[in-house]
Design an enzyme around this catalytic site. Sequence first.
Site, short mmCIF file in Angstrom:
data_model
loop_
_atom_site.label_atom_id
_atom_site.label_comp_id
_atom_site.label_asym_id
_atom_site.label_seq_id
_atom_site.Cartn_x
_atom_site.Cartn_y
_atom_site.Cartn_z
N PRO A 1 -1.32 -3.29 2.05
CA PRO A 1 -0.25 -2.50 1.45
C PRO A 1 1.12 -3.19 1.56
O PRO A 1 2.04 -2.84 0.83
CB PRO A 1 -0.28 -1.19 2.25
CG PRO A 1 -1.66 -1.10 2.80
CD PRO A 1 -2.05 -2.54 3.09
N GLU B 1 3.47 0.10 14.01
CA GLU B 1 2.75 1.32 14.36
C GLU B 1 2.37 1.30 15.85
O GLU B 1 1.69 0.36 16.29
CB GLU B 1 1.51 1.46 13.48
CG GLU B 1 1.89 1.64 12.00
CD GLU B 1 0.79 1.25 11.02
OE1 GLU B 1 -0.39 1.20 11.42
OE2 GLU B 1 1.11 0.99 9.85
N HIS C 1 -11.77 -3.94 10.87
CA HIS C 1 -11.05 -4.34 12.09
C HIS C 1 -11.42 -5.77 12.48
O HIS C 1 -11.36 -6.12 13.66
CB HIS C 1 -11.37 -3.41 13.26
CG HIS C 1 -11.05 -1.98 13.03
ND1 HIS C 1 -11.93 -1.11 12.45
CD2 HIS C 1 -9.93 -1.26 13.29
CE1 HIS C 1 -11.38 0.09 12.38
NE2 HIS C 1 -10.17 0.03 12.86
N SER D 1 2.90 2.67 7.42
CA SER D 1 3.32 2.21 6.10
C SER D 1 3.59 0.72 6.21
O SER D 1 4.70 0.30 6.51
CB SER D 1 4.59 2.97 5.71
OG SER D 1 5.16 2.42 4.56
N GLU D 2 2.55 -0.06 6.01
CA GLU D 2 2.70 -1.50 6.18
C GLU D 2 3.70 -2.06 5.18
O GLU D 2 4.45 -2.99 5.47
CB GLU D 2 1.34 -2.19 6.07
CG GLU D 2 0.38 -1.84 7.21
CD GLU D 2 -0.24 -0.44 7.11
OE1 GLU D 2 -0.12 0.20 6.04
OE2 GLU D 2 -0.84 0.02 8.11
N PHE E 1 -3.79 -4.08 12.52
CA PHE E 1 -4.92 -4.98 12.28
C PHE E 1 -4.62 -5.71 10.98
O PHE E 1 -4.07 -5.10 10.04
CB PHE E 1 -6.24 -4.20 12.11
CG PHE E 1 -6.78 -3.64 13.39
CD1 PHE E 1 -7.71 -4.35 14.15
CD2 PHE E 1 -6.37 -2.40 13.85
CE1 PHE E 1 -8.21 -3.83 15.34
CE2 PHE E 1 -6.87 -1.87 15.04
CZ PHE E 1 -7.79 -2.59 15.79
C1 LIG Z 1 -3.75 1.19 6.35
C2 LIG Z 1 -4.02 1.47 7.79
N1 LIG Z 1 -3.05 1.27 8.70
C3 LIG Z 1 -3.28 1.49 10.02
C4 LIG Z 1 -4.52 1.92 10.44
C5 LIG Z 1 -4.80 2.12 11.95
N2 LIG Z 1 -4.91 3.56 12.28
C6 LIG Z 1 -6.10 4.18 12.29
S1 LIG Z 1 -5.96 5.83 12.57
C7 LIG Z 1 -4.27 5.72 12.73
C8 LIG Z 1 -3.46 6.96 12.98
C9 LIG Z 1 -3.61 7.96 11.87
O1 LIG Z 1 -2.87 9.11 12.14
P1 LIG Z 1 -2.97 10.39 11.21
O2 LIG Z 1 -2.87 9.96 9.77
O3 LIG Z 1 -1.99 11.37 11.66
O4 LIG Z 1 -4.46 10.92 11.38
P2 LIG Z 1 -5.12 11.49 12.72
O5 LIG Z 1 -5.70 10.34 13.46
O6 LIG Z 1 -4.07 12.21 13.48
O7 LIG Z 1 -6.19 12.42 12.25
C10 LIG Z 1 -3.86 4.39 12.55
C11 LIG Z 1 -2.45 3.95 12.61
C12 LIG Z 1 -5.51 2.10 9.46
N3 LIG Z 1 -6.74 2.52 9.76
N4 LIG Z 1 -5.23 1.88 8.15
#
Ligand SMILES: Cc1ncc(C[n+]2csc(CCOP(=O)(O)OP(=O)(O)O)c2C)c(N)n1
Lengths: 337, 337, 411, 411
Positions: free
Chosen positions: A89, A29, A129, A59-60, A83
């Site tokens: 997952p 990611e 985190h 998608s881990e 993290f």
């Molecule tokens: C399972 C998981 N993987 C990765 C993250 C790290 N992370 C936090 S917000 C984010 C992006 C999310 O994007 P989106 O679903 O489009 O929501 P938006 O921030 O655009 O509202 C990521 C990768 C997380 N919190 N949880």
Amino acid sequence: MARMNMIEAIRSALDVKLSQDPDVLIFGEDVGYFGGVFRCTAGLQEKHGLTRVFDTPISEGGIIGAAVGMAAYGLRPVVEIQFSDYIYPGYDQICSEAARLRYRSAGQFTAPLTIRTPVGGGIHGGQTHSQSPEALFTHIAGLKTIIPSNPYDAKGLLIKAIEDNDPVLFLEPKRLYNGLFDGDHNKPAVSWAGHELGEVPEGHYTVNFEKARLLEQGTDLTIIAYGTMVWVAQAAAKAAGINADILDLRSLIPLDLESITKSVNKTGRCLVLHEATRTSGFGAELIAEIQQHCFYALEAPIVRVTGWDTPYPHALEWEYFPGIERVQTAIQTIMEA
Amino acid sequence: MARMNMIEAIRSALDVKLSQDPDVLIFGEDVGYFGGVFRCTAGLQEKHGLTRVFDTPISEGGIIGAAVGMAAYGLRPVVEIQFSDYIYPGYDQICSEAARLRYRSAGQFTAPLTIRTPVGGGIHGGQTHSQSPEALFTHIAGLKTIIPSNPYDAKGLLIKAIEDNDPVLFLEPKRLYNGLFDGDHNKPAVSWAGHELGEVPEGHYTVNFEKARLLEQGTDLTIIAYGTMVWVAQAAAKAAGINADILDLRSLIPLDLESITKSVNKTGRCLVLHEATRTSGFGAELIAEIQQHCFYALEAPIVRVTGWDTPYPHALEWEYFPGIERVQTAIQTIMEA
Amino acid sequence: MTSKQNRSKLFVPEPPYRPGDTPDFSHIKIPAEHSPSRPDPMIDAYGTQEQATGLIRVLKLDGTPCGDWDPKLDADTLREGLRHMMLTRCVDERMFSMQRQGKMSFYMKSTGEEAIAVASAMALRPTDMVFPTYRQQGILMARGWPLKELMCQCLSNAGDKLEGRSIPVLYSVRELGFFSISGNLGTQMIQAAGWGMACAYKGTDDIAVAFTGEGATAEGDFYYALNFASTYRAPVILNVVNNQWAISSFQGIAAGQSKSFAARGLAFGLASLRVDGNDFLAVYAAIKWATERARNGGGATVIEHFTYRKEGHSTSDDPTKYRPKSEPDVWPFGDPIDRLASHLVTLGEWDKERHDALHTELTAQVRESYKEAEALGTLASPSKIDPASMFEEVFEDLPAHLRRQRQEMGI
Amino acid sequence: MTSKQNRSKLFVPEPPYRPGDTPDFSHIKIPAEHSPSRPDPMIDAYGTQEQATGLIRVLKLDGTPCGDWDPKLDADTLREGLRHMMLTRCVDERMFSMQRQGKMSFYMKSTGEEAIAVASAMALRPTDMVFPTYRQQGILMARGWPLKELMCQCLSNAGDKLEGRSIPVLYSVRELGFFSISGNLGTQMIQAAGWGMACAYKGTDDIAVAFTGEGATAEGDFYYALNFASTYRAPVILNVVNNQWAISSFQGIAAGQSKSFAARGLAFGLASLRVDGNDFLAVYAAIKWATERARNGGGATVIEHFTYRKEGHSTSDDPTKYRPKSEPDVWPFGDPIDRLASHLVTLGEWDKERHDALHTELTAQVRESYKEAEALGTLASPSKIDPASMFEEVFEDLPAHLRRQRQEMGI
Ligand SMILES: Cc1ncc(C[n+]2csc(CCOP(=O)(O)OP(=O)(O)O)c2C)c(N)n1
Ligand SMILES: Cc1ncc(C[n+]2csc(CCOP(=O)(O)OP(=O)(O)O)c2C)c(N)n1
Ligand SMILES: [Mg+2]
Ligand SMILES: [Mg+2]
């Protein structure tokens, strides 16, 4: 020799392997154009191309599952989980698939992938985190678990991990990324630039998994630590004025039990440190082995100083973190026992 | 008092709770009309209705995730994971969600769900029908982990689990389902009908999590076990002619450390058993605590007899299983130390 | 859709028939002459809507072909397919009864689903890696794996190349492009997508071909596969074998209110086909179409094979506990072996004598192979597998802690 | 589709513009007068194909309404919506700058997406449980959570009802039907399906309403939710907020070759709507439609809200690192606040003075609330949270091992 912090050392390891081996791919990611939320892959897409360093869906399970397939094919995927708190997952793909493939296929298929992921607290990241999930992986047969404590080791171990023919979980203590942190959060982080372990060769070299690093040598006590806690151990030993062997494990599986038992048989006292929650943490495994192999040399119970058995709280981060003071108290307890 | 095997005892517990509490729901793969691959829910859908006992998609993450939502609402879902080897796709929902919900919401939302799942080998199930993953859960703050060794406890503990306001992982040693198994696979399984712990009240009763069962009393040695290994311990102690305290933990989290330390402080020798792979298994945690609390009473290193650090092989099942012979050897080692 | 069941109770889908009922599938429309037409394999994915929701067929129940999907295979190829299918069924029967005799711990038949595995294998190149489930043993027949090897795996004996590590039927045959089968459902779908990505990355035109049961489509891994295959245009074929049952759960538990498993591909912008899985020619044609698409850079195809699991889930299962005993017989899509045989008969290329002779030949072959395999041991006989092998291949090299454990074991 | 890129290299999608490029979205067709029509909420799910792939709109960019989705809200309700949206933006701005001043560790704005949260909340009943992400703080405004409480959570101070346990913005407000936000993306979608199942099981007509970003639709939990909602006809609304970005990844990484996130619902036989998320009235109408369907036993609806994340992902993010600085400004769907305001102006129910006055009022309110909140401490000031509280609520009762650890800590 260059001066690198841990981020630069990791990036350099990736860069070296991308340059040397066309079968190395990096994905995860935000690792592509942007270079990762901790910047470990910054510039690598630009240098090596879109198909070698790229972003993935959030998608881990997909990231690790795809990497298993690629690795079985013969590539050497190096994936980032943003993290370690988000690795679950993908847990099934790691435990049931990556770790099992060689065994169940009697060597026909293997899964030489590397999973990089930041661990540990200290950045006010709260419950999701800050986790240190190493013990959830050391229980899994077929998986190697590595955790460096400094730039030099980080690069050498990471190159080794990528070249290893088994799946490797590579845990990066995020609090050490930008500088040495010894547990004293009131003090500014110490730049790696001034530290001997911040001297990192530009090119290819490896650090073996099989050997712990003896960070300090002493006769009174053995302190076993890894990741961030190595530096807390050093600071606490100094503060306690104790003369300790400090072992930086570097690798949990495989484990350098020989160096551990040698030291404990010498000192007769042992302290085990980790940031992860205590119960069923990796410290328990270390103690189980040490008490078996050093029973007659032990002069005091082995003590562990760890994170508490609670989620990692946000506001009370430093009450949770097993800092210098707690380690120092434990040293005293052991020395007085 | 009725005679029940472990399947019947579990079914009876579910039946009692379905009858008493309209908020109890049961779901999982094949648990509805069919009654589960091990028959633990046989007849319950017919008796209590389609919406209270039903089949789910093959989605362990979905099963547990949906249960978290229902439990937060106020229901008491009891879900079955067909084999514990398949629990990993639901691992994130267990560790990051069920176990964390009360804490992160400061008690506003809770997740009183029960996850039942068969564990252990001995049925020639191979790598993916034999695992004992308890240590992957005891490391998770906020989760209780229970494992009965007999029909009486199974029913009482399961009712307790369903009534508990925290998420409970309820591990069922599948090799004990139909009869007592002491590790001697050449002998037919011993029916529970003839065993005092096969005497199970028909109605409601509970067995508390906080107290281990002292199965045998002795002075020479403390053997700590749970699940199937309890009976292997008993058989091996008998074969070795040793006079041992045999503790059946019943609950790993919470843990009855008091009974453990009391016994070890008395005997000075301790053997820890489990079927799970050794490294970072729950035995390590037990040893870490025991050596701390009983250090000065210990006359010999604590020994663990466990499954090997390999996947559970199919053909070599009995070479993998920590059977009577291996336990007996360990007893001798400890007694001679 | 005017009911208000959620105000009063939770909705839980149930199969139309349970033991004791008389099953009647006359409501299932057997599509007539014209199945959805065969578009150009490079069609925009959204153009496959009709193919994803209809039912692609070639063989009518009377054995005559129809429609533009007919791959027009020559008689030898058709006979080869028939032979592989019959061999598969023969092996299944033999192994099932040997399990009943206690020679092995477990077995799983593919009865009624042989066309899916065999036609797929014949439509693929040998270098295409298949990621099968436990019900695609037909691929191994088609790719010519010696029966003895298959049987030794099931017997976990000295001839088992997998050293007795896995339960029966979880084969692994890399040299035949047959990926090691996992006991964990679903996991291999996304791995296949990863393998396909690797093929593309390396610039080969090999592809990956994965199979899942309809029940296991509910696992996350299936969606990871759809997503990654879509995002990276991976050359992979994602097959869903909808045999109506997942152990005791009917397909409606996995499908919910949806009417096509194939259509899940459309949601990701992937070409999607729904095929009569009991029709050897339709399966062959669909896989061929998908390979063309994948090899030409068109990316993944999702194929639902609509079929029926005629036997129990495994030797541990008794299907009469949860479905009518007669259900397999009244299932309206016939038997894949019979259907291909009558097609050959229609062509004047087959007859009852030849069929019986082939059956006799294959039965003898299976009996012979089994004898050879059994000579190397069964699960009931003392294992000839070296206990020390248990510690090998956990890692590439034996680490110190495993060496200590092996020593502890006394070997 | 005639390219052969998989023979030579892996395909990796890229956003149209990167820093340095001049973004041009003229290829995005802003649908004209007639958006897909509003079917009866009890329509067969497959009848929503057009709604799932088109774009449901009410407000034209000039503020005039059109089409049959217009919920015809009275002016007071519209003004209330405007107020909540403006308050949301005001709070976001204040908190962002306070984070920059070191008062809190982290913050996340919802700028540009306020209509989605606010209109949803206003279309729901207070007893409907929402399972939000970190970008639906607008729901809390609409449901009247005291700003001070929100701010105290972000400041992790003595007034934080969550005892400083979570990072800022991961609120939990059970009494307002606002589920505890998880830091783990995706997980709450299936939990919402479970909550909906519970509502149905208990025979209430309450529903569950979940939100996910488009990026997090790639998690398995999203599909578990679709599947369980479909199988058990759970009364749940599954909202996908497609704001084009997931941190630095553009929506094409999650979407792959698919053209609608809403359409993933169709694959499960769920009603699906794709809505202009910057259009307060369209969002309101879509949610209302879905609530009617769910409360009447029609089961779940999937709604994609097409919008744009105007600011960085969080205070830790600098979006100019991966997209053109001007991109938010040229995004062609306008600003939800401006659009609703001009609608009110068109109606003769609003003007610049009133707008400015409201803005001034809200700014003052936010300033006041913040002052009160800050008086209870900030992350920079010594924490007033009792360290012993760290061990509480891990379990219902404090178990012995946590008591020992608390003692070890000396408290
Ligand atoms: C399972 C998981 N993987 C990765 C993250 C790290 N992370 C936090 S917000 C984010 C992006 C999310 O994007 P989106 O679903 O489009 O929501 P938006 O921030 O655009 O509202 C990521 C990768 C997380 N919190 N949880
Ligand atoms: C992750 C996982 N969950 C559950 C199981 C147990 N299990 C084995 S086969 C099966 C049914 C599979 O049904 P389907 O996918 O339709 O395939 P079929 O058996 O019909 O070919 C189940 C539930 C498993 N092997 N793996
Ligand atoms: Mg099936
Ligand atoms: Mg987004």
